[in-house]
Design a protein around this motif. Structure first.
Motif, short mmCIF file in Angstrom:
data_model
loop_
_atom_site.label_atom_id
_atom_site.label_comp_id
_atom_site.label_asym_id
_atom_site.label_seq_id
_atom_site.Cartn_x
_atom_site.Cartn_y
_atom_site.Cartn_z
N GLU A 510 0.93 -1.18 0.06
CA GLU A 510 0.10 0.00 0.08
C GLU A 510 1.16 1.32 0.02
O GLU A 510 1.90 1.28 0.74
N VAL A 511 0.39 2.35 -0.87
CA VAL A 511 1.13 3.50 -0.90
C VAL A 511 0.45 4.65 -0.95
O VAL A 511 -0.61 4.49 -1.39
N PHE A 512 1.09 5.90 -0.74
CA PHE A 512 0.41 6.98 -0.96
C PHE A 512 1.02 7.61 -2.24
O PHE A 512 2.09 7.64 -2.65
N VAL A 513 0.15 8.18 -2.84
CA VAL A 513 0.66 8.86 -4.19
C VAL A 513 0.19 10.41 -4.07
O VAL A 513 -1.17 10.82 -3.89
N VAL A 514 1.27 11.27 -4.51
CA VAL A 514 1.01 12.72 -4.41
C VAL A 514 1.15 13.30 -5.62
O VAL A 514 2.06 12.88 -6.39
N MET A 515 0.34 14.30 -5.94
CA MET A 515 0.42 14.86 -7.26
C MET A 515 0.07 16.50 -6.88
O MET A 515 -0.54 16.67 -6.10
N THR A 516 1.07 17.30 -7.60
CA THR A 516 0.84 18.64 -7.65
C THR A 516 0.21 19.39 -8.62
O THR A 516 0.12 18.82 -9.47
N GLU A 517 -0.02 20.72 -8.33
CA GLU A 517 -0.79 21.50 -9.68
C GLU A 517 0.24 21.68 -10.85
O GLU A 517 -0.27 21.65 -11.82
N ASP A 519 2.01 19.03 -12.03
CA ASP A 519 1.74 17.63 -12.33
C ASP A 519 3.08 17.11 -12.00
O ASP A 519 3.87 16.21 -12.79
N TYR A 520 3.74 17.16 -10.77
CA TYR A 520 4.82 16.34 -10.18
C TYR A 520 4.07 15.30 -9.41
O TYR A 520 3.23 15.39 -8.59
N VAL A 521 4.58 14.14 -9.76
CA VAL A 521 4.10 12.87 -9.11
C VAL A 521 5.02 11.93 -8.48
O VAL A 521 5.99 11.78 -8.87
N LYS A 522 4.64 11.28 -7.37
CA LYS A 522 5.53 10.33 -6.75
C LYS A 522 4.61 9.42 -5.99
O LYS A 522 3.30 9.76 -5.64
N ARG A 523 5.21 8.21 -5.45
CA ARG A 523 4.47 7.49 -4.59
C ARG A 523 5.35 7.02 -3.45
O ARG A 523 6.71 7.21 -3.53
N ARG A 549 2.04 23.78 -5.58
CA ARG A 549 1.41 23.46 -4.71
C ARG A 549 0.69 21.98 -4.83
O ARG A 549 0.39 21.49 -5.76
N VAL A 550 0.21 21.21 -3.75
CA VAL A 550 -0.02 19.90 -3.88
C VAL A 550 -1.41 20.11 -4.20
O VAL A 550 -2.24 20.78 -3.88
N ALA A 551 -1.71 18.92 -5.15
CA ALA A 551 -3.30 19.13 -5.53
C ALA A 551 -4.05 17.99 -5.17
O ALA A 551 -5.24 18.02 -4.96
N THR A 552 -3.50 16.77 -4.89
CA THR A 552 -4.11 15.63 -4.36
C THR A 552 -3.14 14.60 -3.98
O THR A 552 -2.21 14.31 -4.12
N VAL A 553 -3.69 13.77 -2.84
CA VAL A 553 -2.88 12.36 -2.36
C VAL A 553 -4.05 11.38 -2.12
O VAL A 553 -5.41 11.80 -1.81
N PHE A 554 -3.62 10.11 -2.61
CA PHE A 554 -4.58 9.22 -2.65
C PHE A 554 -3.73 7.87 -2.11
O PHE A 554 -2.84 7.64 -2.40
#
Length: 846
Positions: A510-517, A519-523, A549-554
């Motif tokens: 299980e991981v967290f995925v972070v995306m910024t406005e 469009d940078y992304v990582k897990r 800035r961060v847009a979403t985390v899931f």
């Protein structure tokens, strides 16, 4: 001979032309070569048949030897074909007939044979006087509507009959059954395919003429051989479909079984296409006898009518892996060289998968157009006759008297034309009518038929006037054929044995995925973030660059397939492990290297495709209050460039997505703290290109913040989190069900202190939350840390947000996942937790 009689051989030539012998030989050879290419060896791209196949099927059609008739002696069919259409040797015709009846040669046999038609051991068929045949049902689809001027005809070899230049072909037979042949200086070798997959790809290309080979391969996975077996690797398939040429490795299907006395045996159950089974067994036996393969004690062919079964018994103590690899190296794997060469407008051409389907669609478009013109002419002629009959019925007594008072039929026709302005065809028909046709019941039947004919005329006219209507007919007919004849794939596509795929190297976690406005992304692994008490600042989860800035985390599993919905109403498909894993302080990788996002396009919602069931829907909410439902099956095949999920109005954005099953209640939460709950059935299911319907009546500058799907008897709570880090949970039972497009109820009081609502989620007390701020701070906390309160409150601080920062995204970690991660232990609160968390009391009634 008399001297007065001229010698017939002594005739002066009218003209003598001197030519170079090499030029004459070159031209003569070219003529011969083209005759072989076009007249014998290569199939036509439109119906996938060579002339001999086409002539056999057409001869059977003319003889009435259909799938519904009794079988006919093969010698009779061969004789009719040879005498009327194919003036070549009977053996060539019979060999072709035999192959069209072999279920191990044709993926969908075009001839239904009765008797000995050969075997996989290379046994020849019985003589034509002993076998019988008739058309298979699927081959009748190739000839459907041939009597409606759908294709061109040419004179046969002796100008006595007409034969079709091509068959109407209601399905893409060239790909479905494949073809092979050797011409002069060229050859073709087209593998067979699964009918359902080919039809799906054809419909895809009709819907999207810009579809690429990669898009079509979402449907056509690869060749589907009648003998099953396995295709090793996908790269060769892609090359063959992209360029028209490729070399595909086909491997036998086998398994290793434990046998008596601790020995093992290899059982072969499927062979590569066009492999001679008897010869294969002989070659293996020869290698064993010559010592090239060691460790085999016995070899038997136990095949029967139910299928192939070749048993290779290994000696006691033999290394079965070595034996297996030896068999693979020399016997159980062969190469199928794809050469997708066919006749296009009479010229040989190597075609890609897309080009092959484009040529078929163009042919089918012409067939449907000509058929519609033919049917329209027939319908108009019939309507003309019915109009005359109706007029005759209206004036029945006068018409009868007029005919009775006429001396001859011709006089009666002339009188009818003069008296009632009938055409010659109408007058002829009326004169031939029986008196019984003038009854009131017969008149009603004529009127009903006339209405039906007029409706048919309108339908056919719309097809001829609208390209979309014509293409819709083609798609409907293809779908009907798929429903009738589709079956499961027989050939599997496997990775090369002994290799490890990239996915195998990725641990499932299980991981967290972070995306910024930007469009940078990582897990990041969930295990990096311990649960904290409510109100903490959290720890750094992402080092965002200035002005980002961060847009979403899931939350996701590394092996999940995700549907990524964007604010612009598009959806992309992504494998979680394709997102790079990075540390907490890393910024991430630009998403354009992973997803083909457009400028200004941000991911606003993630759906795990494992959540889809057969009858489930993707339910979406937009910022302006629209909501729509679309069947999950609409998102089965998503191109790398994404597909449209919702047609948004200018200025609107897709905000949230839920997976529903038709029985849920939908809860829409707004930024100003309003919520509305209504039955999912109030939103009808619609296509991907639809905008949706009004879900909530927003007031002023209010906007939708989130969407929740819940059961009617759900015991969960509605968690609402605001921009300044405040939140509350309230039992969903406190939100009564209303009609869609109302103003809703107050959910939370918003103001300068807590800010607008950021998100709304359905939670249980055992769940955990992951909250992330725009500057990259992340907090993981338990839901039960947030007290349950009524609707009309401001909430409590759930995340201590610094000045200038704000809550960007909230995701729920289900209890089962959080328990597995925590390993059942209680964690201490984080050092950064705010000990003086303030609770704001409720200050307004519902």
């Amino acid at each position: 001979m008399s001297s007065d009689v001229p010698d017939p051989t002594d005739v002066e030539a009218r003209a003598v032309e001197n030519v170079r012998i090499e030029d004459e030989m070159e031209q003569s050879y070219i003529d011969y070569a083209m005759s072989v290419i076009a007249g014998r060896a290569l199939p036509d791209v439109r119906d996938g048949l060579k002339p001999v196949h086409r002539r056999i099927l057409y001869a059977m059609h003319e003889m009435g030897v259909t799938s519904r008739s009794s079988h006919r002696k093969s010698s009779s069919i061969v004789g009719e074909t040879m005498g009327d259409y194919h003036p070549h040797g009977d053996s060539a015709i019979y060999d072709t007939l035999v192959r069209m009846a072999q279920d191990f040669s044709m993926r969908y046999p075009l001839v239904d044979g009765q008797g000995n038609f050969g075997s996989m051991d290379g046994d020849p068929a019985a003589a034509p006087r002993y076998t019988e045949a008739r058309m298979a049902a699927v081959s009748e689809e190739l000839l459907e509507d041939i009597d409606k001027d759908t294709v061109d005809f040419s004179s046969n070899y002796d100008d006595r009959l007409q034969e079709p230049d091509v068959l109407p072909s209601a399905f893409p037979n060239l790909l479905v059954n494949g073809s092979s042949g050797i011409a002069v200086g060229m050859s073709t070798n087209i593998p067979p395919h699964n009918l359902g997959e080919v039809i799906d790809a054809t419909i895809e290309l009709i819907d999207d003429p810009d579809a690429t080979v990669e898009d079509l391969m979402e449907h056509v996975k690869g060749p589907d051989f009648p003998t099953g077996a396995n295709i090793v690797g996908r790269d060769a398939i892609y090359s063959a479909y992209k360029t028209g040429r490729g070399r595909i490795r086909v491997r036998a299907e086998f398994e290793v079984e434990e046998w008596k006395n601790g020995r093992e045996r290899i059982v072969i159950t499927e062979l590569p296409y066009q492999e001679n089974k008897a010869r294969l067994v002989e070659r293996i036996a020869e290698d064993v006898n010559e010592g090239d393969i060691e460790g085999i004690s016995d070899l038997r062919d136990e095949s029967d009518r139910d299928g192939v079964r070749i048993v290779v018994e290994c000696k006691r103590g033999a290394n079965v892996e070595v034996v297996k690899n030896k068999l693979l190296e020399n016997h159980l794997e062969k190469t199928f060289g794809v050469i997708n060469l066919a006749l296009v407008d009479g010229q040989p051409q190597v075609l890609s998968l897309k080009e092959t389907l484009e040529e078929y669609i163009a042919h089918r478009r012409e067939v449907v157009r000509r058929r519609s013109e033919y049917d329209l002419a027939e319908a108009e002629d019939r309507a003309h006759i019915l109009e005359g009959r109706l007029k005759a019925v209206e004036n029945a007594e006068d018409v009868v008297d007029l005919i009775r008072n006429s001396e001859t039929r011709d006089d009666a026709k002339a009188a009818l034309q003069e008296a009632y302005d009938f055409s010659a065809e109408q007058a002829t028909h009326i004169v031939r009518m029986q008196l019984g046709s003038l009854t009131s019941m017969e008149a009603a039947e004529i009127e009903d038929e006339y209405e039906d004919v007029q409706a048919e005329i309108e339908r056919l006219t719309s097809i001829l006037e609208s390209e979309q209507e014509l293409l819709a007919v083609i798609k409907d007919e293809l779908s009907e054929i798929k429903d009738e004849y589709d079956d499961d794939r027989r050939t599997s596509i496997i990775e090369d044995q002994g290799t490890v795929t990239h996915e195998d190297l990725i641990p499932e976690e299980e991981v967290f995925v972070v995306m910024t406005e930007d469009d940078y992304v990582k897990r990041m692994p969930i295990s990096q973030f311990d649960p904290q008490g409510r109100g903490g600042k959290g720890i750094i989860g992402a080092d965002v660059k200035e002005d980002d800035r961060v847009a979403t985390v899931f939350r996701a599993n590394t092996h999940d397939y995700l549907l990524c919905f964007t604010n612009q109403g598009k959806v992309y498909q992504l494998k979680t492990y394709e997102i790079p894993e990075m540390g907490r302080t890393a910024r991430g990788k630009s998403a354009v290297n992973i997803l083909d996002l457009d400028p200004g396009e941000d991911i606003t919602a993630i759906v795990d495709t494992d959540a889809f069931g057969d009858d489930e829907f993707v339910t979406m909410a937009t910022r302006h209050g629209y909501v729509k439902r679309t069947a999950g099956s609409e998102f089965d095949n998503i191109r790398s460039t994404g597909i449209i999920a919702a047609d948004l109005q200018e200025g609107d954005e897709l905000v949230d997505v839920e997976v529903t099953d038709g029985t849920k209640d939908l809860v829409i939460a707004s930024e100003n703290g309003m919520t509305i709950r209504f039955d999912e059935d109030e939103v009808r299911a619609m296509g991907r290109n639809a905008r949706g319907v009004n879900g909530i009546d927003l007031q002023g500058d209010d906007a939708v913040a989130g969407l929740v799907a819940t059961d009617e008897g759900d015991e969960q709570d509605l968690l609402t989190v605001t921009q300044n880090g405040y939140g509350k949970r309230t039992p969903l039972s406190e939100y009564r069900t209303q009609s869609r497009y109302g103003k809703g109820l107050i959910d939370i009081k918003t103001g300068e202190r807590n800010g607008p609502v950021t998100t709304a989620k359905a939670v249980s007390a055992d769940d955990q939350l992951v909250m992330m701020s725009e500057r990259g701070q992340i907090v993981r906390t338990r839901v039960d840390e947030i007290s349950t309160v009524g609707r009309n409150t401001m909430g409590v601080i759930v995340m201590d947000v610094d000045d200038g920062d704000a809550v960007a995204s909230v995701d729920v970690v289900p209890a089962a996942v959080s328990e597995a991660d925590d390993d059942g232990e209680d964690e201490d609160e984080d050092e950064g937790q705010n000990e003086d968390t303030e609770t704001v009391e409720a200050d307004a009634a519902n």
